[in-house]
Design a protein around this motif. Structure first.
Motif, PDB file in Angstrom:
ATOM      1  N   THR A  13       0.838  -1.199   0.000  1.00  0.00           N
ATOM      2  CA  THR A  13       0.000   0.000   0.000  1.00  0.00           C
ATOM      3  C   THR A  13       0.873   1.249   0.000  1.00  0.00           C
ATOM      4  N   ASP A  46      -7.465   2.860  -4.807  1.00  0.00           N
ATOM      5  CA  ASP A  46      -8.516   2.420  -3.890  1.00  0.00           C
ATOM      6  C   ASP A  46      -9.220   3.584  -3.213  1.00  0.00           C
ATOM      7  N   LYS A  52      -2.732   0.525  -4.286  1.00  0.00           N
ATOM      8  CA  LYS A  52      -2.390  -0.819  -3.818  1.00  0.00           C
ATOM      9  C   LYS A  52      -1.906  -1.681  -4.983  1.00  0.00           C
ATOM     10  N   PRO A 196     -14.731   3.024  -5.495  1.00  0.00           N
ATOM     11  CA  PRO A 196     -14.035   1.969  -4.745  1.00  0.00           C
ATOM     12  C   PRO A 196     -14.914   1.240  -3.737  1.00  0.00           C
ATOM     13  N   GLN A 200     -14.983  -2.690  -3.004  1.00  0.00           N
ATOM     14  CA  GLN A 200     -14.562  -3.133  -1.669  1.00  0.00           C
ATOM     15  C   GLN A 200     -15.599  -4.071  -1.062  1.00  0.00           C
ATOM     16  N   GLU A 203     -15.364  -7.434  -2.695  1.00  0.00           N
ATOM     17  CA  GLU A 203     -14.152  -8.062  -2.168  1.00  0.00           C
ATOM     18  C   GLU A 203     -14.422  -8.739  -0.823  1.00  0.00           C
ATOM     19  N   ARG A 247      -7.681  -5.859  -8.612  1.00  0.00           N
ATOM     20  CA  ARG A 247      -8.276  -5.937  -7.269  1.00  0.00           C
ATOM     21  C   ARG A 247      -8.457  -7.376  -6.809  1.00  0.00           C
TER      22      ARG A 247
END
Length: 513
Positions: A13, A46, A52, A196, A200, A203, A247
């Motif tokens: 990151t 992100d 990232k 994002p 997220q 994810e 991602r």
């Protein structure tokens, strides 16, 4: 030094610029190196100035990551980390094994028993939790799900968050043949700016599936679109693919499905057929972890004779396995022979009561499809489409996830357990052409067990002339619907008739003497 478990996510990151458009203005890559191996991986933005780069290391030992970027504060940054051995429940990603089967990266067998809940991630938090609980209570180990939201019958609600900055506008059904893109004045979203938070959330849910041992078969594009996401054009299709792969490719339980019903996107004026080679090549080039990749059809060649020219060439190198929509389950051996790749019948009709022919199958029909596909050497996917009334607000598993109201999943669970208990790490299909064309039969890899399925066929006298010569078997009679097994008193070989009581949905599990 940081550590990362083998086949888990290592994330590097960095903080960088927020101005301009970070999704397109900033280029970020990192090279991950270990001993004499090195791979270049794309990074992503992100939000909130955070960048990232992710990678799933497959070898234990010391790794180095070093960045390169067109932005000074992101380039020439480096770090070392130690990749430690996988823990007990971490078998790595699923890969093709033995040409037509699957196993995890560590060699553990994987027998996919799938289900479909396309838009479950776009429902209320309570319904999403119910979906995960339902998966936990059943033996499905793969789920077909969308990255983009879906607009279709019984699934018309707008998502609370969109994948792009903007708001919905009605889009035209016509694309430009050279750009594949909807007219600019009809675009309601800025396809160069991702949201994002949307990704997220996906994810988190992919990781929640991994905790349950469930593979996330992520559908990259689909035709059921009222926002323009199926008509973004080649340039933004590529940007989207680069973003989602950057991602998600480090998550070990990800599969890529290039499309649900790819050929319908052409018929609907969304993407030309030639788009799919470019999309498949892009996925192959961008994914550093070589996840499984397929493409799913709408037109079924046996049913739509005039559309066979649109049938995708599954021999192309970016396609790892077939993902097929058909109810002609006799074709599984043909496709296995033709392509020498795993065949997953991801849509063989759904158990349900809706007005569409693909969604009004019986529970016995859904169960029957699993036995016939799997014992012929393929793999099958479940779906359920029960409504309590037209325009129902009750969740439908196939669209929303939630809970299951049907009966087939119980029998599918039983079938999977039956295979696991008898060393069917995969199924070796047994040809039953000729007088036994109606049966489905397969053996365990060690040839010790053979399962023969009768379905609705009810012979009173039978001879299994397809069994090996000079082999004798004891047997259990399986009632597949009532999920019951009992000792079968007669010995079975390929020379002698035996007697059966006439009953629906029976199978014989043979054990070599």
């Amino acid at each position: 030094m940081k550590t990362c478990e083998q086949w888990r996510v290592f994330e590097f990151t960095l903080n960088g610029p927020k101005s301009g458009n970070p999704f397109t203005d900033v280029k970020l890559f990192a090279t991950f190196s270990h001993n004499n191996y090195a791979i270049r991986v794309r990074g992503f933005y992100d939000g909130n100035g955070v960048y990232k780069v992710r990678y799933m290391p497959e070898s234990t030992g010391t790794w180095k990551v070093k960045t390169e970027s067109n932005v000074p504060e992101l380039t020439e940054k480096s770090e070392y980390f130690e990749c430690v051995p996988a823990t007990e429940n971490n078998h790595g990603p699923v890969r093709v094994s033995g040409q037509t089967h699957f196993s995890y990266a560590d060699g553990t067998p994987y027998l996919p028993f799938g289900t479909t809940a396309y838009a479950w991630c776009f429902q209320s938090p309570e319904r999403q939790e119910k979906t995960l609980q339902t998966l936990k209570e059943n033996k499905f180990n793969k789920i077909r799900m969308l990255i983009f939201p879906k607009s279709y019958s019984y699934n018309t609600a707008q998502p609370k968050v969109y994948p792009y900055v903007g708001k919905p506008k009605k889009v035209s059904a016509v694309f430009d043949d050279t750009t594949w893109m909807v007219k600019p004045e009809e675009i309601g979203f800025d396809f160069s700016r991702f949201v994002p938070e949307y990704f997220q959330h996906l994810e988190r849910q992919i990781k929640a599936l991994d905790e349950l041992g469930v593979q996330a078969d992520l559908i990259l594009f689909h035709p059921y679109d009222s926002w323009g996401f199926a008509r973004m054009g080649k340039k933004f299709d590529q940007l989207y693919l680069q973003y989602v792969i950057a991602r998600f490719a480090s998550l070990k339980n990800v599969w890529w499905a290039l499309a649900n019903e790819y050929d319908l996107l052409a018929a609907a004026g969304q993407k030309p057929l030639e788009a799919w080679d470019f999309i498949g090549q892009t996925v192959q080039a961008e994914d550093p972890s070589n996840h499984l990749t397929s493409i799913h059809n709408f037109y079924d060649p046996p049913r739509h004779k005039d559309t066979t020219k649109n049938w995708y060439d599954h021999s192309k190198p970016w396609i790892t396995h077939l993902s097929i929509q058909t109810d002609n389950l006799f074709l599984v051996p043909k496709w296995l022979e033709q392509y020498n790749k795993p065949v997953v019948v991801d849509e063989c009709r759904y158990e349900g009561n809706i007005e569409f022919g693909w969604g009004d199958n019986t529970a016995t029909g859904m169960m029957d499809s699993f036995y016939r596909v799997v014992l012929r050497g393929g793999y099958a996917t479940h779906g359920e489409t029960y409504i309590d009334k037209p325009n129902t607000k009750r969740s439908i598993w196939w669209a929303h996830g939630g809970v299951l109201y049907g009966e087939s999943q119980k029998r599918i669970n039983y079938f999977k357990q039956l295979l696991e208990d008898n060393d069917f790490t995969y199924v070796v299909p047994i040809a039953t052409e000729g007088p036994h064309w109606e049966l489905a039969a397969g053996s365990s890899p060690d040839k010790k067990h053979i399962l023969v399925y009768f379905g609705e066929n009810q012979p009173e006298f039978e001879i299994f002339d397809f069994l090996p010569d000079k082999a004798s078997y004891s047997a259990e009679l399986i009632d597949t619907w009532n999920m019951h097994a009992e000792h079968f008193t007669e010995k079975i070989d390929n020379q002698h008739y035996f007697h059966l009581s006439r009953k629906n949905y029976q199978a014989l599990l043979l054990t070599k003497n």
